[in-house]
Design an enzyme around this catalytic site. Structure first.
Site, PDB file in Angstrom:
ATOM      1  N   GLY A   1       0.830  -1.184   0.000  1.00  7.49           N
ATOM      2  CA  GLY A   1       0.000   0.000   0.000  1.00  7.49           C
ATOM      3  C   GLY A   1       0.865   1.235   0.000  1.00  7.49           C
ATOM      4  O   GLY A   1       2.038   1.183   0.370  1.00  7.49           O
TER       5      GLY A   1
ATOM      6  N   GLY B   1       0.485   5.453   0.840  1.00  7.14           N
ATOM      7  CA  GLY B   1      -0.352   6.579   1.238  1.00  7.14           C
ATOM      8  C   GLY B   1       0.499   7.824   1.362  1.00  7.14           C
ATOM      9  O   GLY B   1       1.698   7.804   1.086  1.00  7.14           O
TER      10      GLY B   1
ATOM     11  N   TYR C   1       1.341   9.226   3.992  1.00  5.55           N
ATOM     12  CA  TYR C   1       2.130   9.218   5.204  1.00  5.55           C
ATOM     13  C   TYR C   1       3.193   8.130   5.186  1.00  5.55           C
ATOM     14  O   TYR C   1       4.266   8.296   5.747  1.00  5.55           O
ATOM     15  CB  TYR C   1       1.148   9.039   6.359  1.00  5.55           C
ATOM     16  CG  TYR C   1       1.742   8.766   7.696  1.00  5.55           C
ATOM     17  CD1 TYR C   1       2.638   9.659   8.269  1.00  5.55           C
ATOM     18  CD2 TYR C   1       1.386   7.626   8.400  1.00  5.55           C
ATOM     19  CE1 TYR C   1       3.168   9.408   9.518  1.00  5.55           C
ATOM     20  CE2 TYR C   1       1.906   7.373   9.644  1.00  5.55           C
ATOM     21  CZ  TYR C   1       2.801   8.265  10.202  1.00  5.55           C
ATOM     22  OH  TYR C   1       3.318   8.003  11.436  1.00  5.55           O
TER      23      TYR C   1
ATOM     24  N   VAL D   1       3.841   0.784   2.569  1.00  2.00           N
ATOM     25  CA  VAL D   1       3.967  -0.482   3.280  1.00  2.00           C
ATOM     26  C   VAL D   1       4.376  -1.578   2.307  1.00  2.00           C
ATOM     27  O   VAL D   1       3.800  -1.713   1.229  1.00  2.00           O
ATOM     28  CB  VAL D   1       2.654  -0.858   3.987  1.00  2.00           C
ATOM     29  CG1 VAL D   1       2.787  -2.212   4.662  1.00  2.00           C
ATOM     30  CG2 VAL D   1       2.301   0.184   5.018  1.00  2.00           C
TER      31      VAL D   1
ATOM     32  N   LYS E   1       6.808  -0.792   7.246  1.00  2.00           N
ATOM     33  CA  LYS E   1       6.137   0.486   7.028  1.00  2.00           C
ATOM     34  C   LYS E   1       7.214   1.552   6.931  1.00  2.00           C
ATOM     35  O   LYS E   1       7.915   1.837   7.909  1.00  2.00           O
ATOM     36  CB  LYS E   1       5.209   0.754   8.213  1.00  2.00           C
ATOM     37  CG  LYS E   1       4.540   2.100   8.242  1.00  2.00           C
ATOM     38  CD  LYS E   1       3.509   2.109   9.359  1.00  2.00           C
ATOM     39  CE  LYS E   1       2.868   3.474   9.553  1.00  2.00           C
ATOM     40  NZ  LYS E   1       1.789   3.433  10.556  1.00  2.00           N
TER      41      LYS E   1
ATOM     42  N   ASP F   1      -7.662   6.236  19.293  1.00  2.00           N
ATOM     43  CA  ASP F   1      -8.136   6.095  17.916  1.00  2.00           C
ATOM     44  C   ASP F   1      -8.617   4.672  17.665  1.00  2.00           C
ATOM     45  O   ASP F   1      -8.290   4.068  16.644  1.00  2.00           O
ATOM     46  CB  ASP F   1      -7.025   6.467  16.936  1.00  2.00           C
ATOM     47  CG  ASP F   1      -7.585   6.782  15.542  1.00  2.00           C
ATOM     48  OD1 ASP F   1      -8.800   7.055  15.434  1.00  2.00           O
ATOM     49  OD2 ASP F   1      -6.813   6.738  14.579  1.00  2.00           O
TER      50      ASP F   1
END
Lengths: 384, 397
Positions: free
Chosen positions: B60, B62, B64, B67, B83, B181
């Site tokens: 993945g 993103g 931020y 991964v 990550k 969270d």
């Protein structure tokens, strides 16, 4: 079914225990090794010059780091940050110099970074630009060693501290004084303990507490209350400079540190407090715990502010350092920028190679009757 | 080696000792001695750690983080997820971001079967932080419960998931850490069906009394009422509220919408049911006051979890945080031992979007919500469409 975790079990899972707790011997050995490695390296860079360079001794290195631990404290106070930021930053600096030498990284160039890092990890918010402005420095100077610091900290950021636990001890002592707590081994109810507490002998000469026995007569409830508060304040003071500028965090647990501080403040009171916690009959762990607390107390008591280098001494030492420091780490800001460049360069190489392969492929395909397949620009590929 | 005076158990060998054993066992991965200008023990260890893994496919990407899946070079059957945190433009103003620091700080301390395991952290030459995480190939709980077409789950399954989540929450709180969270897409599913709490980007340690904290935290659908009312002093009970993502069938866009919903479903927070609430800075409620909903009202919606389940639910979603159960109290509740017993791990439904979902989940910054049309999930559900994306107790009659 449920396995109850004791506080000790939980503490043993902490990185502070796993990576940053030492025996005095292993701590000394690690520091010696770091110093020796730095000297070894220094022989290499120094032989280019015309010899005769005098290097910092291990003792001088330690003194210099201690001086900058103190510098971290005053800088943190300057920002009026809570004590947990200060304690964390000091530990970061101490831990950094367990595997790095001041010859390679003079603390003058590191301490601002650890303090800013600690401010972030201890949830105190300040932007880099404001931080840099208020300590009259460049933002890049603060940031440049940040990864180096993270690496030296082995990417562990949590620092367990004795401050909150000391507050807990204060509350517990106050409750004991009110007759609200029963003993651990079931003998004696709250009132009995309260009576015993009133009879605790006065603190001996040389105790750090400000409290004085009223002289004639028995201690009343109100005086006991004062005694506890005074012991707390004295212990709290010991958790500042003495605890932060010695090796106690590396050698002892936070609870041992706070009990040691309390013991120096008011020994009889602390010994009474411990008697409500430890079985008198336990001949195995009890003496061990008490001996450990005393050893920690000795270390705290041996500290005196006069041990910290004066400004002149520091300047002299830094002048000496300037002549023998590792030249390859002289410009961290530039190295930091280069490192970034290098990194992207490395990635750039990968991208270039891929483009070349694609070019060759499309050239080959160009010979195809229908021409090359259409290329769609790709998003960032897998990085280094 | 002499034992520490501090501890009954001698501490682990200091880093330099361990490094020695590490080099002898894996002389293959000796770092190139010429590469860093100065090698100290820590950077040596860092290099050593980095050379342990072989990076594989990207799972993945993103804003931020990226991964990757990766394998251990020494044992290619062992898979991990790496990550790699991206350095964003905010780095100039903050350096290493708060989110990354928080995540690293807390995951390094927490080891629990229901919390994602951080195996190691290393940095690459261009100073990127890489987190080596447990590989959780079964995606997240959100995708799993969304996938109503292919997966059905029973009250026993829900109980098993909830129990694992509550254990993770309990463990965080035991360590004085607030997660802040907790939500289904931060609950990843391991190969064996276990639930793992992830994403500690918003976590923090318990504050000392009188030290203010931010109220602007926790994704709004899982946010407890005290934070809507801008309380700056709060505790572990905020996570308990989040843990119960079952009550609300709608997904309002605004904070005010959420407050309205809470008032409607639980009751309006007032001085009588929550002394002191009206003094909170952000205290606003709809003018029409709904009295606290009685047991019977809750029971209508949550028949499936039985009377004990409803009782627990009400106590976890109590408005006044001082009366809300702690994680410890939740775990002592009779619900867990009542029939049906929690499903065994091997009987739990698995597929929640697969490894790509993990990849996607881990790339987000703390508190971020997935994109409306995220690629991995692809259930076509709009974010506001809550029908499919909650655990449906009512439907399980």
């Amino acid at each position: 079914m449920t396995h109850a975790l004791s506080e000790d079990d939980i503490y043993r899972t902490s990185t502070q225990y796993r990576l940053w707790s030492f025996s005095p011997e292993s701590l000394a050995a690690l520091r010696k090794k770091t110093h020796d490695l730095a000297l070894e390296r220094a022989q290499r860079y120094a032989c280019n010059d015309n010899g005769d360079v005098e290097f910092l001794t291990q003792e001088e290195e330690l003194r210099l780091v201690q001086r900058y631990c103190d510098q971290v404290r005053t800088t943190s106070d300057h920002f009026k940050w809570p004590v947990n930021v200060e304690a964390t930053a000091v530990q970061y600096l101490t831990r950094f110099y367990l595997t790095n030498s001041t010859l390679t990284y003079p603390p003058k160039e590191i301490y601002k970074t650890v303090l800013f890092l600690a401010c972030k990890t201890e949830a105190t918010h300040m932007t880099l630009s404001e931080y840099a402005r208020r300590i009259s420095t460049e933002a890049e100077v603060v940031l440049a060693p940040e990864y180096k610091v993270m690496q030296a900290l082995r990417f562990t950021l949590d620092v367990r501290q004795p401050f909150r636990a000391l507050k807990g001890a204060l509350m517990e002592l106050l409750n004991l004084a009110e007759g609200m707590v029963g003993g651990e081994d079931g003998d004696g109810d709250g009132e009995e303990l309260q009576a015993q507490m009133l009879d605790v002998p006065p603190p001996p000469q040389g105790s750090k507490t400000q409290w004085k026995h009223p002289g004639a007569g028995k201690v009343g409830a109100e005086q006991l209350h004062d005694r506890i508060q005074a012991a707390y304040s004295a212990a709290r003071n010991l958790l500042d400079a003495p605890a932060l500028l010695t090796d106690v965090y590396l050698l002892y647990t936070p609870s041992q540190i706070l009990l040691a501080a309390l013991q120096l403040a008011d020994e009889p009171l602390t010994s009474f407090y411990l008697s409500t916690k430890l079985f008198a009959s336990d001949s195995l762990t009890r003496p061990k715990i008490l001996a450990t607390i005393s050893a920690c107390a000795d270390m705290l008591a041996a500290f005196s502010p006069s041990q910290v280098l004066t400004k002149d001494d520091r300047n002299a030492l830094e002048a000496k350092l300037e002549r023998c420091r590792d030249p390859s780490t002289r410009d961290l800001v530039k190295a930091f920028a280069a490192m970034r460049q290098d990194g992207s360069g490395e990635e750039g190489e990968g991208v270039r190679k891929r483009r070349r392969l694609e070019r060759e492929k499309s050239q080959k395909e160009g010979d195809d009757l229908f021409g090359p397949s259409l290329q769609r620009p790709k998003a960032n590929g897998a990085g280094g | 080696m002499a034992t520490s005076p501090a501890l009954d158990v001698p501490p682990e060998q200091p880093p330099h000792k361990r490094q020695k054993t590490a080099t002898t066992t894996s002389s293959l991965h000796k770092p190139n001695p010429s590469s860093p200008p100065t090698t100290d023990v820590a950077s040596h260890l860092d290099t050593l750690e980095r050379s342990k893994y072989r990076k594989g496919a990207k799972l993945g990407s993103g804003q931020y983080a990226d991964v990757f899946s990766a394998t251990l070079i020494s044992d290619p059957t062992r898979i991990v997820a790496i990550k790699k945190i991206k350095v964003g433009p905010e780095a100039r103003e903050f350096g290493i971001s708060y989110d990354s620091l928080r995540e690293i700080k807390f995951l390094q301390e927490l080891e629990h079967p229901n919390i994602i395991k951080l195996h190691a952290v290393f940095s690459t030459k261009n100073q990127n932080l890489n987190l080596v995480l447990e590989h959780l190939p079964q995606g997240d709980l959100l995708k799993l419960i969304q996938d109503t077409a292919n997966i059905s789950y029973t009250p026993a399954d829900i109980k098993a998931w909830m129990l694992q989540l509550m254990r993770a929450t309990w463990f965080c709180h035991q360590n004085y850490i607030l997660h802040r969270d907790i939500k289904p897409n931060n609950l990843l599913i391991a190969a064996n069906g276990e639930i793992k709490l992830a994403d500690f980007g918003l976590a923090r340690s318990f504050a000392d009394p009188f030290q203010p904290m931010t109220y602007n935290t926790i994704t709004i659908w899982y946010r407890p009422p005290e934070l809507f009312f801008q309380a700056q002093y709060y505790g572990d009970r905020v996570d308990i509220w989040s843990s119960r993502d079952v009550l609300f069938r709608a997904w309002p866009e605004t904070e005010m919408g959420m407050v309205k919903l809470i008032c409607e479903k639980v009751g309006t927070p007032t001085e009588s049911n929550w002394p002191g609430v009206s003094k909170l800075k952000g205290y606003v409620t709809p003018s029409e006051i709904t009295p606290l909903r009685p047991f019977e009202y809750w029971k209508q919606s949550f028949r499936a979890i039985g009377d004990t389940g409803v009782d627990l639910l009400m106590k976890m979603l109590t408005l006044d945080p001082r009366k809300r159960l702690s994680a410890d109290m939740v775990l002592r509740h009779g619900y867990w031992t009542a029939e049906p017993r929690p499903s065994r791990l091997e009987d739990l439904p698995r597929k929640g979007g697969g490894a790509e979902a993990m990849g996607e989940d881990l790339t987000r910054r703390g508190g971020e919500v997935p994109e409306v049309n995220g690629k991995g999930g692809g259930k076509g559900g709009k974010r506001g469409d809550g029908v499919a994306r909650k655990i449906d107790f009512g439907g399980l009659g």
